[in-house]
Enzyme design. Structure first.
Site, PDB file in Angstrom:
ATOM      1  N   GLY A 102     -28.980   0.081   2.194  1.00 22.70           N
ATOM      2  CA  GLY A 102     -30.186   0.880   2.131  1.00 22.70           C
ATOM      3  C   GLY A 102     -30.308   1.932   3.203  1.00 22.70           C
ATOM      4  O   GLY A 102     -31.292   2.640   3.245  1.00 22.70           O
ATOM      5  N   CYS A 103     -29.367   2.023   4.125  1.00 25.77           N
ATOM      6  CA  CYS A 103     -29.550   2.890   5.284  1.00 25.77           C
ATOM      7  C   CYS A 103     -28.260   3.610   5.605  1.00 25.77           C
ATOM      8  O   CYS A 103     -27.185   3.035   5.521  1.00 25.77           O
ATOM      9  CB  CYS A 103     -29.998   2.057   6.477  1.00 25.77           C
ATOM     10  SG  CYS A 103     -30.121   2.975   8.008  1.00 25.77           S
TER      11      CYS A 103
END
Length: 258
Positions: A102-103
């Site tokens: 997610g990052c």
């Protein structure tokens, strides 16, 4: 009180397709540069795109050899052997990163690195507004893997008059972007002559990667963050977002949309 009934797997009519993710290690001259969770397809594109968009290499000429090693349940290793000059320059800025899906900024060593100065992209060619209006619909249609399982982001390369091609998918949106950038680099295409199209929102790391790859236009189906808009403005990158249903909004440098 109503209770949730769980259907035993043996009674399910058809199993739901689920996306895969595996650890992918990227090494340069034997030193680890990153370990990312990614979908286990188009790994070569992902590795080349990651090293390009993160400034590890600036082009294919700096790579002497590349191969991948499948370690089974332990993941996949993408190994680069760089020219001596590039390897020495990389050693000065070496960092190790471990990033979840997610990052795109995990593992950096300083706050300054999170908002690093970006190169100003070249002027680039103009793209008709009609192409932009259809871009995310064309990207969605080309998502072959998402037809079998949901949960995959996509990125594609839009060329004026030719539509969205070179589509790549991944559980991580920044991974999907790296994959399409790697495919563009490996195919010898000019990133400055087209636009990146994304199936996600736009965070600052996606603007950083697009600008570093030298692509002057970024189109996304969802909204950008305030930091992403500021970074695009500073990098002279045309940021188009909320592109869906034939409509879109241009947040920075609209001169490239004709």
């Amino acid at each position: 009180m109503a209770q949730l009934a769980l259907v035993p797997p043996t009674q399910a009519a058809a199993p739901r397709g689920l996306p895969d993710e595996v650890p992918v290690a990227i090494t340069c001259n034997g030193s680890s540069q990153a370990v990312m969770m990614a979908s286990p397809h188009d790994i070569e594109d992902f590795a080349w795109g990651f090293t390009w968009t993160e400034g590890i290499v600036s082009g294919r000429a700096e790579v002497e050899q590349f191969d991948t090693v499948d370690h089974g349940a332990n993941g996949i290793e993408a190994r680069f052997w760089l020219t001596s000059d590039r390897a020495e320059a990389l050693a000065a800025r070496r960092r190790e990163r471990v990033g979840p899906v997610g990052c795109g900024l995990c593992g950096i060593e300083s706050l300054e690195e999170a908002t690093r100065p970006l190169p100003r992209v070249d002027a680039g060619g103009a793209i008709p507004a009609s192409d932009i209006a259809r871009a995310t619909d064309m990207l969605r249609t080309a998502q072959s893997r998402s037809a079998h399982c949901r949960g995959l982001h996509a990125a594609g390369f839009l060329q004026p008059g030719r539509g969205v091609g070179t589509v790549r998918e991944d559980v991580g949106r920044h991974n999907a972007l790296d994959k399409v950038c790697g495919a563009v680099l490996r195919a010898g295409k000019d990133a400055a002559a087209g636009a990146i199209v994304l199936s996600s929102r736009v965070s600052i790391d996606l603007v950083q990667k697009t600008a570093t790859a030298g692509c002057p236009i970024l189109v996304a189906v969802s909204t950008p963050t305030r930091a992403a808009v500021a970074a695009a403005e500073a990098a002279d990158l045309t940021l188009v977002a909320l592109a869906r249903g034939g409509a879109f909004e241009v947040f920075t440098h609209p001169r490239r949309i004709v």
